[in-house]
Design a protein around this motif. Structure first.
Motif, PDB file in Angstrom:
ATOM      1  N   ASP A 329       0.864  -1.222   0.028  1.00  0.00           N
ATOM      2  CA  ASP A 329       0.026  -0.095   0.071  1.00  0.00           C
ATOM      3  C   ASP A 329       0.891   1.196  -0.213  1.00  0.00           C
ATOM      4  O   ASP A 329       0.609   2.067   0.682  1.00  0.00           O
ATOM      5  N   CYS A 337       1.434   4.683  -6.592  1.00  0.00           N
ATOM      6  CA  CYS A 337       1.316   3.606  -5.656  1.00  0.00           C
ATOM      7  C   CYS A 337       1.981   2.449  -6.223  1.00  0.00           C
ATOM      8  O   CYS A 337       1.505   2.242  -7.160  1.00  0.00           O
ATOM      9  N   ASP A 339       1.495  -1.475  -4.923  1.00  0.00           N
ATOM     10  CA  ASP A 339       0.561  -2.211  -4.418  1.00  0.00           C
ATOM     11  C   ASP A 339       0.781  -3.637  -4.482  1.00  0.00           C
ATOM     12  O   ASP A 339       0.237  -4.131  -5.485  1.00  0.00           O
ATOM     13  N   CYS A 408      -2.437   5.921  -5.538  1.00  0.00           N
ATOM     14  CA  CYS A 408      -3.155   5.237  -4.548  1.00  0.00           C
ATOM     15  C   CYS A 408      -4.074   4.323  -5.196  1.00  0.00           C
ATOM     16  O   CYS A 408      -4.189   4.333  -6.455  1.00  0.00           O
ATOM     17  N   ASP A 409      -5.076   3.742  -4.666  1.00  0.00           N
ATOM     18  CA  ASP A 409      -5.972   2.935  -5.234  1.00  0.00           C
ATOM     19  C   ASP A 409      -6.903   3.582  -5.969  1.00  0.00           C
ATOM     20  O   ASP A 409      -7.218   4.616  -5.519  1.00  0.00           O
TER      21      ASP A 409
END
Length: 483
Positions: A329, A337, A339, A408-409
């Motif tokens: 994360d 990001c 991940d 990010c997501d």
């Protein structure tokens, strides 16, 4: 809608770009004290600390004292060693802003008001206390579809974005949350929203349709009072962020490379007797020292804490023979990001049959699901297709099988079929409901039995290409658990 309507095919060269542009000024240290051959500072600045006028490999100023953040020399050296070309940041900023405006034009919107720091970052590349401002909405950005970009920063922080020419005007005073405004919140919101209404009047051409990604309640009340027609700004930003050209994918490659280097350092520290928290600190330190920015969570667990999933790292001492799983994360370099999830076995103790079963189920799950990743496959096909977890593991399935990733997501979220509400129709809008080249996603799994035992978390990050996908993840799987 044909994907050519959404992506410029001339820009979408998805063949991995593996050469560092030799015309860019090398970012090197050659003096015995770290100075350059001409007496420049350790990071390429002039002998007096001033910028030499050159650029770093990403096209940003090579100035040791600059305000702008970004990758460190360590990161640039590692990118070069792996044959990864950093993004051209000036071009990337222009591309992302135009992606926002393209979505605004499609929906006949006069502009968008952003408070989410990730959306502000995407549109302007401006950054200031990203985590703090995520829950203290003191920064905002108005983007006219055909007009200026106005940034409201924290008090007396306009200098932080002076290096960004796409920002037309800098102001302050966007905060009207209770912590800073108290009983003045309504009045502060009234003043700020009057500025937005004025910008809409000046640059909207009579169009009162405004997208807003998020806003405190007093601001919502005031904007509607000005007669503005408010629309969901997150739909604009998420769909804009869904498509990435080759230059933006280079930024993602850099973030993944830096993250994987930090994972290697964490692996070197992984031995019986280390605590979960200390092991996690190695990952965080590896990110920061390369110019990464933060980590969204602290999901690392070992031994019996691996099942059920989602326990955060704590003081537990990891034992010989324990499984240890983590989910990075990580918001790394350029705020992109990485991940990745992996599960390792600690020490030299042989894995149990239950540990190997969980790992092999997890591995098969993501490999089988990846077989579906190619242009033209709909998001709903991903929801309802693919590998099925065993009956004893399905109840503890992860929250999604896949999701978009960028800053990010990101959209889309691909849940398991049991978690998808078909009674509302499709959750994916036409034109943004199908895998297309330039989309970055993860594929992931948690494999843990309701009957007990330790669990396994695995996740890879990929980019969709013209004929399938490219797996950006090179961190190896655990041979000892593969059977």
């Amino acid at each position: 809608m044909d994907h050519q309507d959404l992506i410029d095919p001339d820009k979408l060269d998805l063949v991995p770009d593996r050469k560092i542009d030799p015309s860019r000024r090398p970012f090197t240290r050659s003096g015995p004290d770290g100075s350059g051959p001409d007496g420049s500072g350790p990071d390429g600045s002039g002998p007096d600390g001033s910028g030499p006028g050159g650029t770093r490999p990403d096209g940003t100023p090579d100035d040791n004292d600059r305000v702008e953040i970004g990758p460190t020399k360590l990161a640039f050296d590692e990118f070069a060693a792996r044959g990864i070309t950093p993004p051209d940041m000036p071009k990337l900023r222009e591309y992302r802003l135009e992606r926002i405006r393209t979505e605004l034009r499609k929906r006949d919107l006069a502009g968008i008001l952003l408070f989410d720091p990730l959306n502000i970052r995407y549109a302007t590349d401006s950054t200031n206390m990203m985590l703090w401002t995520a829950h203290n909405l003191c920064r905002a950005c108005f983007i006219a579809t055909e007009g200026p970009v106005v940034l409201w920063d924290f008090r007396r922080c306009d200098f932080l974005s002076e290096h960004l020419p796409l920002i037309t005007e800098r102001r302050d005073g966007a905060g009207f949350f209770y912590f800073v405004s108290g009983e003045h919140a309504d009045g502060d919101a009234k003043r700020f929203c009057a500025e937005i209404a004025d910008l809409m009047r000046l640059h909207g051409g009579g169009n009162k349709r405004l997208a807003v990604d998020k806003i405190e309640m007093p601001g919502f009340v005031e904007l509607t009072g000005h007669g503005l027609e408010l629309h969901n700004g997150q739909r604009i930003t998420e769909i804009a962020r869904l498509y990435k050209d080759a230059n933006e994918i280079n930024a993602v490659r850099c973030a993944v490379a830096a993250c994987e280097a930090a994972i290697e350092e964490m692996r070197a520290a992984f031995e019986p007797g280390i605590t979960e928290a200390e092991l996690w600190a190695h990952l965080h330190f590896g990110n920061i020292k390369r110019g990464g920015e933060w980590i969204e969570t602290r999901i690392l667990a070992s031994g019996p804490r691996t099942n059920p999933w989602f326990q955060e790292c704590g003081p537990r001492v990891i034992q010989n023979g324990d499984l240890m799983g983590f989910d990075t994360d990580m918001v790394g370099v350029y705020a992109y990001c990485c991940d990745i999830s992996r599960t390792w076995i600690c020490g030299d103790k042989a894995p149990t049959d239950d540990q190997k079963r969980a790992y092999q189920v997890g591995y098969e799950h993501i490999q089988r699901n990846l077989e579906m990743f190619k242009p033209g496959v709909t998001f709903e096909e991903l929801v309802f297709g693919g590998h099925k977890l065993p009956d004893d593991m399905h109840p503890r399935r992860y929250s999604v099988k896949s999701h978009g990733v960028g800053l990010c997501d990101e959209y889309p979220s691909i849940p398991y079929a049991d978690d998808y509400d078909r009674s509302q129709g499709s959750m994916y809008p036409p034109g943004a409901d199908t895998l297309l080249p330039g989309m970055c996603l993860t594929v992931e799994v948690f494999a843990g039995s309701v009957n007990g035992g330790q669990g396994v978390k695995l996740e890879d990050q990929v980019v969709i290409t013209e004929d399938g996908y490219e797996n950006l993840t090179t961190t190896p799987f655990e041979d000892r658990l593969m059977g």
